[in-house]
Design an enzyme around this catalytic site. Structure first.
Site, short mmCIF file in Angstrom:
data_model
loop_
_atom_site.label_atom_id
_atom_site.label_comp_id
_atom_site.label_asym_id
_atom_site.label_seq_id
_atom_site.Cartn_x
_atom_site.Cartn_y
_atom_site.Cartn_z
CG ASP A 120 103.17 -117.07 -49.59
OD1 ASP A 120 102.18 -116.74 -49.16
OD2 ASP A 120 104.22 -116.29 -49.32
NE ARG A 146 99.13 -113.66 -55.13
CZ ARG A 146 99.38 -112.82 -54.01
NH1 ARG A 146 99.42 -111.72 -54.09
NH2 ARG A 146 99.53 -113.49 -52.68
CG HIS A 151 105.25 -107.11 -51.99
ND1 HIS A 151 103.93 -107.61 -52.49
CD2 HIS A 151 105.45 -107.95 -51.28
CE1 HIS A 151 103.58 -108.92 -51.96
NE2 HIS A 151 104.84 -109.17 -51.44
CG ASP A 160 101.12 -109.94 -46.44
OD1 ASP A 160 102.04 -110.84 -46.55
OD2 ASP A 160 100.33 -109.48 -47.47
#
Length: 531
Positions: free
Chosen positions: A86, A156, A199, A269
């Protein structure tokens, strides 16, 4: 973790059914593990020799440019693997996790809205990545940040307008891949309309298919037109498409393959994220993702507590390897599906290998990239009130941020440090104590708004500058900001998170909205406020 046996010697052995060597190599080819430490462990080198398709770096793997380049050389020498990481610019950085990124993030670029600047910044990120021997940057974020309180995307994203996000996504992809680094548009089919961070929980986006097509899919279509090599799936349920989350949904993969015509590598992911680990299960999710059409399964940052304790990096890898191998042996996962996925991963490896090479010193960030970052940071600042040159002498800075973005792994102090450098004798105090910060890791209640341990700030002393994250994302932060402004109504509020609408934080008479935090942003804020 019942598929992992650890003997008294500490070695980890497989309990999966035996398969032929070709099938075993195919299983390895579709996995992307992380690892602990700053050198490649023996199990990883063994896996590379067995055909491991990819390796993912995290901040704790990287100590210096020289060490990282040597690590990459060792991994490439051991096998035909794509090294991924990332590296988005702004807060999400692995190469610059200790000192802060020299590249601005997506929201800054979207605010500046200059495609030449976006391309220049993408080139700079790609040169950093390539110099470190890394093949695949898991960037850019192609999500349309349509929910202002989004806890994980926010700055982001290039913005809330689909067309703007689409054009900047395409410019970023084109520039990055022109430097020989594969790009990855994420998080398909869109993570911008979520109130839950995947997450720490399972988001559900309840929009109709038309909204999805006209809003969320637009940037991904732009990435396809730019020739993006990879697309990352999200751990989100879209009821309009499927009752299963995107990463394990054949319908979502079909939308990407048939609807948008993408034939590159689909990477998941991280399956260690709680949206997956606490619903489908860590190892089983890899089987289901591959069966759905994902080509490369990202295991995530190793050491995340899962059911049965905290496994080692090798135990995590072995659990997934065994689960996929068993699924093949049992006929749940066709070998033909692995062949298709492995072929795409190998094609990506061939492309990156052809692009690899050159002197590391020649790949360093050049002055044009530095200038582009500085220009974008300045142009992205949105100012309210009389703030230019308003600070001098020693000032008191109070940080009221509490919630961290799990993708970044930390709350940055770059703006505070820049102010301290320009204003000797100044102080920085935090209202909330910082929690442990590791990128990609979170406990179930880690970011839940509510009570928080007090930090060091004294609530009865006026502040000159108040640092705040995304307004409305955390009631505890918002309440702390209100207390500071009640005591110091003229304080300069520096908003480092997603700024939302033009009238956000109306109680702040003097405010600067930065659209994220990076070294160029910090310098731009400090230069603006001081005299």
């Amino acid at each position: 973790m019942s598929s992992v046996n650890t003997g008294t010697s500490g070695s980890t052995t497989s309990t999966a059914p035996a398969v032929d060597d070709r099938t075993r190599r195919l299983v390895h080819a579709v996995l992307m593990p992380g690892f602990t430490g700053t050198s490649a462990p023996p199990w990883l080198l063994d896996a590379l020799r067995d055909g491991l398709g990819s390796v993912c770096y995290f901040g704790h793997n990287l100590e210096s440019p020289e060490q990282t380049a040597a690590l990459s050389e060792r991994i490439h020498a051991a096998g035909r693997a794509v090294i991924a990481m990332d590296e988005e610019g702004g807060g999400v950085t692995r190469l610059h996790v200790r000192g802060g990124s020299p590249h601005v993030g997506a929201a800054v670029l979207g605010r500046a809205d200059d495609l030449a600047l976006t391309a220049a910044v993408a080139r700079g990120i790609a040169r950093d990545v390539r110099a470190a021997g890394i093949d695949l940057a898991l960037a850019p974020v192609a999500d349309v940040n349509s929910d202002p309180a989004n806890p994980v995307i926010g700055v982001r994203s290039f913005g809330a307008d689909p067309d703007l996000v689409g054009t900047h996504t395409a410019a970023f992809v084109t520039a990055m891949q022109a430097e020989g680094v594969a790009a990855c548009a994420k998080h398909f089919p869109g993570h911008g309309d979520t109130k839950v961070d995947s997450h720490v929980g399972l988001p559900v986006v309840r929009v109709d298919l038309e909204t999805l097509r006209s809003r969320d899919l637009v940037p991904f279509a732009g990435a396809m037109e730019a020739g993006v090599r990879c697309v990352m799936t999200s751990h989100i349920v879209f009821p309009a498409l499927d009752s299963a989350m995107a990463t394990v949904s054949p319908a979502v993969v079909a939308l990407l393959r048939d609807g948008l015509g993408f034939d590159g590598v689909i990477v998941s992911d991280a399956i260690s994220m709680l949206a997956v680990a606490e619903t489908i299960g860590f190892a089983e999710s890899a089987v289901r993702a591959l069966a759905a059409g994902v080509d490369l399964v990202c295991l995530g940052n190793p050491g995340l507590p899962l059911t049965g304790g905290t496994p080692t990096d090798e135990e995590e890898f072995r659990a997934v390897l065994d689960a996929v191998t068993r699924a093949v042996a049992e006929g749940r996962l066709p070998v033909a599906r692995l062949e298709e996925a492995a072929a795409r991963v190998h094609a990506l490896a061939d492309w990156t290998q052809g692009a690899r090479g050159g002197d590391v010193s020649e790949a360093s960030v050049t002055s044009d990239v530095t200038d582009a970052n500085a220009a974008a940071a300045r142009r992205a600042l949105r100012v309210r009130g009389q703030v230019a040159g308003s600070l001098s002498g020693a000032v008191r800075v109070v940080d009221v941020r509490r919630r961290r973005n799990v993708a970044t792994g930390r709350l940055s102090d770059l703006v505070a440090d820049a102010l301290l450098e320009r204003l000797p004798g100044s102080t920085v105090e935090a209202v909330f104590a910082r929690t442990a910060t590791v990128e990609g890791r979170a406990q179930q209640g880690d970011l839940t708004p509510g009570e928080a341990q007090d930090g060091t700030a004294s609530p009865d002393i006026p502040a000159d500058v108040v640092l705040v994250g995304t307004p409305g994302s955390d009631p505890a932060q918002d309440a702390a900001l209100a207390r500071q402004l009640a005591l110091s109504p003229g304080a300069v509020v520096v908003c480092l998170g997603w700024p939302g609408t033009e009238d956000v934080l109306p109680e702040a008479v003097n405010a600067v909205f930065t659209h994220g935090e990076s070294l160029p942003t910090a310098r731009a804020v400090a230069a603006l406020l001081t005299r």
